[in-house]
Design a protein around this motif. Structure first.
Motif, mmCIF file in Angstrom:
data_model
loop_
_atom_site.group_PDB
_atom_site.id
_atom_site.type_symbol
_atom_site.label_atom_id
_atom_site.label_comp_id
_atom_site.label_asym_id
_atom_site.label_seq_id
_atom_site.Cartn_x
_atom_site.Cartn_y
_atom_site.Cartn_z
ATOM 1 N N PRO A 140 0.819 -1.222 0.000
ATOM 2 C CA PRO A 140 0.000 0.000 0.000
ATOM 3 C C PRO A 140 0.849 1.267 0.000
ATOM 4 C CG PRO A 140 0.057 -0.978 2.194
ATOM 5 C CD PRO A 140 0.719 -1.965 1.280
ATOM 6 N N ASP A 141 0.279 2.292 -0.612
ATOM 7 C CA ASP A 141 0.929 3.590 -0.707
ATOM 8 C C ASP A 141 -0.095 4.643 -0.300
ATOM 9 O OD1 ASP A 141 1.905 6.087 -1.537
ATOM 10 O OD2 ASP A 141 3.010 5.230 -3.223
ATOM 11 N N ALA A 142 0.137 5.298 0.839
ATOM 12 C CA ALA A 142 -0.837 6.257 1.369
ATOM 13 C C ALA A 142 -1.081 7.412 0.415
ATOM 14 C CB ALA A 142 -0.357 6.789 2.725
ATOM 15 N N ASP A 143 -0.074 7.788 -0.352
ATOM 16 C CA ASP A 143 -0.252 8.892 -1.299
ATOM 17 C C ASP A 143 -1.054 8.462 -2.522
ATOM 18 O OD1 ASP A 143 1.212 10.677 0.266
ATOM 19 O OD2 ASP A 143 3.112 9.988 -0.593
ATOM 20 N N ALA A 144 -0.781 7.255 -2.996
ATOM 21 C CA ALA A 144 -1.422 6.802 -4.238
ATOM 22 C C ALA A 144 -2.806 6.198 -4.027
ATOM 23 C CB ALA A 144 -0.526 5.772 -4.927
ATOM 24 N N HIS A 145 -3.052 5.636 -2.850
ATOM 25 C CA HIS A 145 -4.279 4.850 -2.658
ATOM 26 C C HIS A 145 -5.322 5.532 -1.777
ATOM 27 C CE1 HIS A 145 -1.364 1.294 -3.447
ATOM 28 N NE2 HIS A 145 -1.877 1.753 -4.579
ATOM 29 N N HIS A 146 -5.120 6.797 -1.466
ATOM 30 C CA HIS A 146 -6.099 7.545 -0.674
ATOM 31 C C HIS A 146 -6.337 8.899 -1.331
ATOM 32 C CE1 HIS A 146 -8.145 9.449 2.735
ATOM 33 N NE2 HIS A 146 -7.315 10.465 2.586
ATOM 34 N N THR A 147 -7.619 9.261 -1.437
ATOM 35 C CA THR A 147 -7.986 10.575 -1.961
ATOM 36 C C THR A 147 -8.827 11.295 -0.915
ATOM 37 O OG1 THR A 147 -8.023 9.737 -4.230
ATOM 38 C CG2 THR A 147 -9.145 11.828 -3.811
ATOM 39 N N ASP A 148 -8.317 12.368 -0.383
ATOM 40 C CA ASP A 148 -9.035 13.121 0.650
ATOM 41 C C ASP A 148 -10.098 13.987 -0.023
ATOM 42 O OD1 ASP A 148 -9.741 13.982 3.098
ATOM 43 O OD2 ASP A 148 -8.050 15.355 3.388
ATOM 44 N N ASP A 149 -11.355 13.719 0.303
ATOM 45 C CA ASP A 149 -12.464 14.444 -0.312
ATOM 46 C C ASP A 149 -13.444 14.854 0.789
ATOM 47 O OD1 ASP A 149 -14.553 15.466 -1.727
ATOM 48 O OD2 ASP A 149 -14.882 13.702 -2.984
ATOM 49 N N GLU A 150 -13.455 16.138 1.135
ATOM 50 C CA GLU A 150 -14.299 16.616 2.226
ATOM 51 C C GLU A 150 -15.789 16.511 1.917
ATOM 52 O OE1 GLU A 150 -13.160 20.541 3.315
ATOM 53 O OE2 GLU A 150 -11.141 19.966 3.999
ATOM 54 N N GLN A 173 -13.378 6.644 -0.141
ATOM 55 C CA GLN A 173 -12.287 7.454 -0.696
ATOM 56 C C GLN A 173 -11.097 6.611 -1.166
ATOM 57 O OE1 GLN A 173 -11.367 10.034 2.597
ATOM 58 N NE2 GLN A 173 -12.980 11.516 2.085
ATOM 59 N N ASN A 174 -10.894 5.461 -0.544
ATOM 60 C CA ASN A 174 -9.654 4.715 -0.733
ATOM 61 C C ASN A 174 -9.740 3.613 -1.775
ATOM 62 O OD1 ASN A 174 -8.952 6.260 1.473
ATOM 63 N ND2 ASN A 174 -8.027 4.578 2.611
ATOM 64 N N GLU A 175 -8.597 3.339 -2.385
ATOM 65 C CA GLU A 175 -8.462 2.113 -3.177
ATOM 66 C C GLU A 175 -8.264 0.922 -2.253
ATOM 67 O OE1 GLU A 175 -5.650 2.111 -6.387
ATOM 68 O OE2 GLU A 175 -5.979 4.245 -6.780
ATOM 69 N N VAL A 176 -7.606 1.152 -1.127
ATOM 70 C CA VAL A 176 -7.382 0.073 -0.167
ATOM 71 C C VAL A 176 -7.555 0.628 1.241
ATOM 72 C CG1 VAL A 176 -4.876 0.473 -0.171
ATOM 73 C CG2 VAL A 176 -5.759 -1.710 0.635
ATOM 74 N N LEU A 177 -8.203 -0.177 2.110
ATOM 75 C CA LEU A 177 -8.422 0.233 3.496
ATOM 76 C C LEU A 177 -8.254 -0.977 4.403
ATOM 77 C CD1 LEU A 177 -9.366 2.269 5.680
ATOM 78 C CD2 LEU A 177 -11.718 1.566 5.163
ATOM 79 N N LYS A 387 -12.086 -0.845 -7.907
ATOM 80 C CA LYS A 387 -11.930 0.493 -7.324
ATOM 81 C C LYS A 387 -11.559 0.473 -5.838
ATOM 82 C CE LYS A 387 -15.222 2.608 -10.533
ATOM 83 N NZ LYS A 387 -16.526 3.335 -10.656
ATOM 84 N N HIS A 388 -12.146 -0.439 -5.072
ATOM 85 C CA HIS A 388 -11.924 -0.442 -3.624
ATOM 86 C C HIS A 388 -11.715 -1.871 -3.131
ATOM 87 C CE1 HIS A 388 -13.838 3.587 -3.713
ATOM 88 N NE2 HIS A 388 -14.819 3.008 -4.401
ATOM 89 N N ILE A 389 -10.777 -2.041 -2.190
ATOM 90 C CA ILE A 389 -10.695 -3.287 -1.445
ATOM 91 C C ILE A 389 -10.547 -2.941 0.029
ATOM 92 C CG2 ILE A 389 -8.189 -3.539 -1.851
ATOM 93 C CD1 ILE A 389 -8.804 -6.641 -1.733
ATOM 94 N N VAL A 390 -11.370 -3.561 0.858
ATOM 95 C CA VAL A 390 -11.367 -3.320 2.300
ATOM 96 C C VAL A 390 -11.110 -4.644 3.005
ATOM 97 C CG1 VAL A 390 -12.683 -2.507 4.292
ATOM 98 C CG2 VAL A 390 -13.036 -1.456 2.038
ATOM 99 N N ASP A 435 0.036 4.132 12.749
ATOM 100 C CA ASP A 435 0.170 5.574 12.976
ATOM 101 C C ASP A 435 0.767 6.286 11.762
ATOM 102 O OD1 ASP A 435 -0.840 5.203 15.515
ATOM 103 O OD2 ASP A 435 1.129 5.111 16.473
ATOM 104 N N LYS A 436 1.673 5.606 11.073
ATOM 105 C CA LYS A 436 2.340 6.211 9.924
ATOM 106 C C LYS A 436 1.446 6.228 8.681
ATOM 107 C CE LYS A 436 6.614 5.839 7.199
ATOM 108 N NZ LYS A 436 7.855 5.060 6.984
ATOM 109 N N ASN A 437 0.495 5.306 8.620
ATOM 110 C CA ASN A 437 -0.345 5.168 7.424
ATOM 111 C C ASN A 437 -1.815 5.421 7.731
ATOM 112 O OD1 ASN A 437 1.480 3.828 5.117
ATOM 113 N ND2 ASN A 437 2.060 2.952 7.092
ATOM 114 N N ARG A 438 -2.092 6.448 8.521
ATOM 115 C CA ARG A 438 -3.462 6.723 8.929
ATOM 116 C C ARG A 438 -4.446 6.910 7.765
ATOM 117 N NH1 ARG A 438 -5.338 7.993 13.743
ATOM 118 N NH2 ARG A 438 -7.242 7.458 12.608
#
Length: 659
Positions: A140-150, A173-177, A387-390, A435-438
């Motif tokens: 997983p890559d927190a930058d690539a697999h998460h999109t912050d959308d308020e 929001q996420n590709e992976v959670l 699109k998503h895997i949880v 903690d590093k990959n919140r």
């Protein structure tokens, strides 16, 4: 993600599965079936016998080797039907109206071979896109697999706490959670709302878990969530694929087999109607042809009728097209019917073994009990997520299990997705990764089920003190039974004053310890709980770390008319709860060569078993709803496990009792 790296991961998974298949073939599955009744309804020169059995793994047997009492020859048997409570076997000849007893043995590698085929398919040159989906989960890559959308909004019952609500938002929001949920934190009910929100947004969802029971519980949660947010109409788009474990009318109403049966009936009715139309048309056509051949005039009413019927036939494309349509209606295209469903709930094994899933992909894949699923299964499931895997689970509970003695293969198959993604060796590593990959992880930090004194110790020892207990004024999750009180509900019974001594059985293989003193104490405790404390006998559970001890205690309970009490290993109690749990550590010093020898064993020693030890203990100690009783020889514990997880836990519980 480098495709070369992903191919190496898949090749490693293939090597591990091949090693597991070899081991399974060397250790065939076995069972003994009794009182098989010969069925009258069977094809000519074949003989079907029906036995009572709950062994569902027989359904995957291709050939079964059977032995009858008083018969020297080994038989080849074939499974005809395997249900929840019965199995029908094809015998080579007539053995009378009843077969009193047959010992059966079969290679139980069918699911593994199908899993291997799926992995081999993922290695094909044209599957790079699917391999990249696998990479999203495993690397997983927190930058690539998460999109912050308020602007992300979710529907729920307004009872979700902050961490639960956070996971619902991230799932969209996420590709992976990765959802990390300790016992009693509302994983299942929140997962239900997660699935419901995917459905509401028009996404197609695959929900899977290791066991049929977990699938049923999770699917019921999703159906209840749809009702809670007033979206009941979406239930029509839901199906339960495979065998149900729970007795539920609501689940039965969405069972895929029921849907197919209903579809068959509808299509057969349509086929009958069309066949009747074609039959009438063709019969009338012959009648008119016959009149014309004999030079007779065709009555006007026949001419009008043939014209009317001909128009109806032409609407279906003519006689040939109508015949083809009738033929197509006789059978149901199950793949097409499954593909039409917006939510498919099934087990991990079914996704691999059923051809209906070939080529099927889903907008979202949600996996419950993911920390218990071996990595090759998760690769197959991740490849289906567009699109998503949880993944939902608790890396501090039971990991996957493997049978192979190949060290590399075993280590790979017994690693869970949380520790693989985090590269963690300790609980500290796991939390540091979290903690590093919140953006990609959520830790459910509030528990509602365990009594507070038990939860406090488990939180301190297993969860860095991050797991808190819901306060009485907090609105409770309706799907969780709340703790009854904050009184001390954990008792450590120190057996050392009764002089316990460990012995080992001489027959059989492996480590088979016996502690007669502990067995005697357990029987006395159960009698006191049932007779004096009025605890329902079915609400008492006994957990032991060794399979051989299960049988010893079970026999003692039967001899004392307490056979209803459930006894099992830690693995068999995963996901289960009882009002009262008795956990017997079994171990004491063993008399060897004139002296008492104390030694550690794999289930309790993290130096031998790593993270598996805290996971095992966490599961064992979190199965009780009201009271946990731990039976231990503390002199042995202090000698061997004083500074290990087991010793620290028992000392904390003792401090609570005395404090």
């Amino acid at each position: 993600m480098s495709d070369k790296k992903l191919k190496k991961l898949l090749e490693r998974a293939l090597e591990a599965i091949n090693a597991e298949i070899e081991t399974v073939r060397e250790r065939p599955a076995q069972d003994v079936l009794f009182d098989g009744r010969r069925l009258e309804d069977h094809p000519p020169n074949t003989f079907y016998y029906e036995f009572e059995s709950r062994n569902k793994s027989l359904r995957f047997a291709e050939v079964i080797q059977g032995e009858l009492e008083d018969h020297e020859d080994e038989l080849e048997l074939y499974p005809v039907e395997v249900g929840d409570k019965k199995v029908v076997l094809h015998f080579p000849q007539n053995y009378g109206s009843v077969v009193p007893k047959v010992s059966v043995e079969w290679e139980n590698d069918f699911v593994l071979r199908k899993l291997r085929s799926e992995l081999e398919r993922l290695l094909s040159d044209d599957k790079e896109e699917e391999r990249q989906r696998v990479g999203s989960l495993f690397y997983p890559d927190a930058d690539a697999h998460h999109t912050d959308d308020e602007s992300t909004r979710v529907l729920d019952d307004s009872r979700r706490n902050d961490s639960q609500h956070e996971s619902l938002i991230k799932s969209l929001q996420n590709e992976v959670l990765y959802v990390w949920g300790p016992p009693g934190t509302g994983k299942t009910s929140t997962l239900g709302f997660m699935i419901a929100n995917y459905l509401i947004k028009g996404k197609r969802v695959l929900f899977a878990a290791n066991t049929n029971r977990a699938v049923d519980v999770g699917l019921l949660s999703a159906l209840k969530a749809l009702t809670s947010v007033e979206k009941d109409h979406l239930q029509e788009e839901v199906t339960r694929f495979g065998e149900m474990a729970l007795d539920s009318e609501r689940l039965e109403s969405v069972l895929f087999e029921q849907h197919i049966e209903k579809k068959k009936q509808e299509q057969q009715q349509k086929a009958a109607t069309l066949d009747n139309l074609l039959g009438k048309y063709q019969k009338l056509q012959k009648e008119i042809d016959n009149l014309m051949e004999h030079g007779e005039e065709v009555p006007q009413e026949l001419d009008e009728e043939i014209e009317r019927l001909g128009d109806r036939v032409d609407k279906h494309g003519g006689e040939v097209a109508l015949e083809e349509k009738i033929d197509s209606l006789i059978t149901v295209n199950e793949r097409f019917e499954l593909k039409k469903k917006q939510l498919v709930a099934t087990t991990l094994a079914k996704v691999c073994t059923s051809d209906l899933f070939d080529g099927q992909h889903f907008d979202a894949v949600v996996i419950d009990e993911a920390s218990m699923a071996n990595l090759p299964y998760l690769m197959v499931l991740a490849a289906k997520a567009k699109k998503h895997i949880v993944v939902v689970g608790d890396p501090m509970q039971l990991p996957p299990i493997a049978l192979t003695d190949d060290k590399d293969a075993r280590n790979f198959l017994e690693e869970d997705i949380f520790t693989f993604a985090s590269d963690a060796d300790t609980t500290e590593d796991l939390f540091a990764w979290h903690d590093k990959n919140r953006p990609l992880t959520t830790f459910y930090d509030t528990q509602y089920r365990l009594n507070e004194d038990l939860a406090e110790v488990l939180s301190t020892v297993f969860y860095e003190g991050r797991l808190k207990t819901a306060q009485p004024e907090e609105e409770l999750d309706p799907m969780i039974t709340p703790q009854e009180s904050s009184n001390t509900t954990v008792n450590v019974i120190d057996s050392q004053k009764y002089g316990p001594r460990l012995t080992q059985k001489e027959e059989g293989k492996g480590f088979q310890p016996v502690n007669e003193v502990h067995n005697h104490i357990i029987i006395k405790m159960v009698k006191r709980l049932v007779l004096r404390n009025q605890v329902p006998v079915e609400e008492v559970g006994i957990i032991v770390p060794f399979r051989s001890t299960v049988y010893d205690i079970r026999n003692s309970l039967y001899e004392n008319d307490l056979g209803v009490v459930e006894v099992g290993t830690i693995h068999t109690f995963q996901g289960r709860e009882k009002d009262v749990i008795i956990f017997d550590t079994v171990m004491s010093g063993e008399q060897q060569y004139g002296r008492r020898r104390h030694y550690s064993v794999r289930p309790f020693d993290e130096e031998k078993n790593g993270l598996a030890v805290p996971r095992l203990l966490n599961v064992a100690f979190s199965r009780s709803k009201e009271r946990l009783v731990i039976l231990a020889d503390m002199s042995h514990i202090n000698k061997i496990y004083a500074n290990k997880f087991l010793g620290r836990l028992l000392h904390r519980f003792q401090q609570q009792e005395s404090g």
